[in-house]
Design an enzyme around this catalytic site. Structure first.
Site, PDB file in Angstrom:
ATOM      1  N   HIS A 235      66.666  -4.045 -10.234  1.00  0.00           N
ATOM      2  CA  HIS A 235      67.239  -5.066  -9.335  1.00  0.00           C
ATOM      3  C   HIS A 235      68.197  -4.401  -8.338  1.00  0.00           C
ATOM      4  O   HIS A 235      68.081  -4.587  -7.126  1.00  0.00           O
ATOM      5  CB  HIS A 235      67.962  -6.126 -10.181  1.00  0.00           C
ATOM      6  N   GLU A 236      69.117  -3.613  -8.853  1.00  0.00           N
ATOM      7  CA  GLU A 236      70.133  -3.017  -7.982  1.00  0.00           C
ATOM      8  C   GLU A 236      69.530  -1.933  -7.089  1.00  0.00           C
ATOM      9  O   GLU A 236      69.927  -1.796  -5.936  1.00  0.00           O
ATOM     10  CB  GLU A 236      71.289  -2.440  -8.819  1.00  0.00           C
ATOM     11  N   HIS A 245      68.260 -11.199  -2.539  1.00  0.00           N
ATOM     12  CA  HIS A 245      67.883 -12.001  -3.711  1.00  0.00           C
ATOM     13  C   HIS A 245      66.689 -12.897  -3.402  1.00  0.00           C
ATOM     14  O   HIS A 245      66.512 -13.347  -2.278  1.00  0.00           O
ATOM     15  CB  HIS A 245      69.070 -12.847  -4.169  1.00  0.00           C
ATOM     16  N   CYS A 273      58.551 -10.224  -3.062  1.00  0.00           N
ATOM     17  CA  CYS A 273      59.351  -9.001  -3.218  1.00  0.00           C
ATOM     18  C   CYS A 273      58.454  -7.769  -3.385  1.00  0.00           C
ATOM     19  O   CYS A 273      58.799  -6.682  -2.916  1.00  0.00           O
ATOM     20  CB  CYS A 273      60.311  -9.164  -4.394  1.00  0.00           C
TER      21      CYS A 273
HETATM   22 ZN   LIG Z   1      71.740  -8.666  -6.898  1.00  0.00          ZN
HETATM   23 ZN   LIG Z   2      60.879 -12.211  -5.722  1.00  0.00          ZN
END
Ligand SMILES: [Zn+2]
Ligand SMILES: [Zn+2]
Length: 321
Positions: A235-236, A245, A273
């Site tokens: 994530h980071e 996000h 994403c």
């Molecule tokens: Zn985040």
């Molecule tokens: Zn996503």
């Protein structure tokens, strides 16, 4: 310096709650989700198949303490992401470095080699671990947290230190630590902080460790800690590629306000994403899914392995048509 402060931060959440109380998150419609992915007709068959939405659940309406109830984000479609011209790896800057800060004890830490392998599979890039450095008082400001009575390190000092040591071939350097962190004396704690223009970040796994809250280490302890750490790491790191996000699907890029919410995030990326990261790195989606699947099997993440296997089968079939 533009800072993407990773605001999975309790204090800021509470402060912002009052300001944004009246704003409700509106779930995107199916049309809006498809629009966020963008047209895929001109893409190679396997990639096009990987960007279909079947099997990806929409993000549910947030409950009171959840991220989107507190931080009303409007999402970042693929086209918006591309327009922002985020950093992309190239022939020179091509390695993700993990700088260990203090040692990772076998008993109370995730396996750093497993984390390295996971990040390499996820980003399809070379990931190297730099030898641990000690957070020596004098070089790094620290304090004792009043509530936990544990040592905390000031993130600003770590970011400055990392910036001065960025290897020439680094796409980014991420400091990872089992020490607790704080970004400013007025804050209680922070999970991490990053400057994506400067390509450095620092993240703590301390509060993902059940033992941090005084819980005993049961049989699944190592697996839980690895799963949580793998999720926060990707994530980071994905923020370092300019991914904001995600509000479109249940996705590892969903914001998270508390441990329960981050535990509910799945390991893989949703199609919106995935398209961003694939565009940035140019990886083969089949290999991305294959290696994630192999990792999940090795780590004993059965549910995730089964889910990824299904997606992989569909994408592979399309590739061989
Ligand atoms: Zn985040
Ligand atoms: Zn996503």
């Amino acid at each position: 310096m533009r800072r993407l402060r990773t605001v999975e931060i309790i204090l800021s959440s509470l402060a912002l709650m009052a300001a944004f109380k009246a704003v409700a998150f509106e779930q995107p419609t199916t049309e809006e989700r498809l629009k966020a992915i963008g047209p895929t007709d001109a893409l190679p068959r396997a990639l096009k198949r990987a960007l279909t939405i079947e099997g990806f659940a929409p993000l549910c309406a947030p409950r009171q303490q959840d991220w989107l109830a507190v931080h009303p984000e409007s999402g970042q479609a693929f086209e918006e992401f591309r327009r922002e011209q985020p950093n992309r790896p190239d022939a020179q800057r091509r390695i993700i470095y993990l700088q260990l800060l203090e040692s990772f004890s076998e008993k109370h830490s995730p396996s750093t080699e497993m984390l390295r392998q996971y990040a390499a599979a996820f980003f399809q890039m070379e990931v190297k671990i730099l030898l641990p450095v000690n957070l020596v008082p004098g070089d790094f400001t620290s304090r004792t947290n009043r509530i936990t009575t544990r040592r905390q390190i000031l993130t600003r000092d770590v970011l400055r230190w990392l910036q001065g040591r960025l290897p020439e071939d680094a796409f980014c350097v991420l400091g990872i630590t089992m020490e607790d962190l704080y970004p400013d004396p007025s804050w209680n704690f922070v999970f991490g902080e990053a400057s994506f223009r400067e390509r450095v970040g620092v993240f703590s796994f301390a509060r993902y460790d059940p033992a941090f809250y005084g819980r005993t280490q049961d049989g699944d302890y190592q697996k839980l800690l690895l799963r949580r750490s793998a999720k926060v790491l990707t994530h980071e790191t994905a923020h370092m590629f300019g991914l904001a996000h995600c509000i479109y699907f249940k996705c590892v890029m969903n914001g998270s306000n508390h441990l329960q919410e981050s535990d509910a995030r799945p390991l893989p990326l949703c199609p919106v994403c995935l398209r961003k990261l694939q565009w940035s790195i140019g990886f083969d989606v089949v290999k991305h899914y294959e290696q994630l699947h192999q990792f999940c099997q090795r780590a004993g993440f059965e549910d995730e392995a089964a889910r990824i296997a299904l997606r992989l089968k569909e994408v592979r079939e399309e590739e061989h048509k």
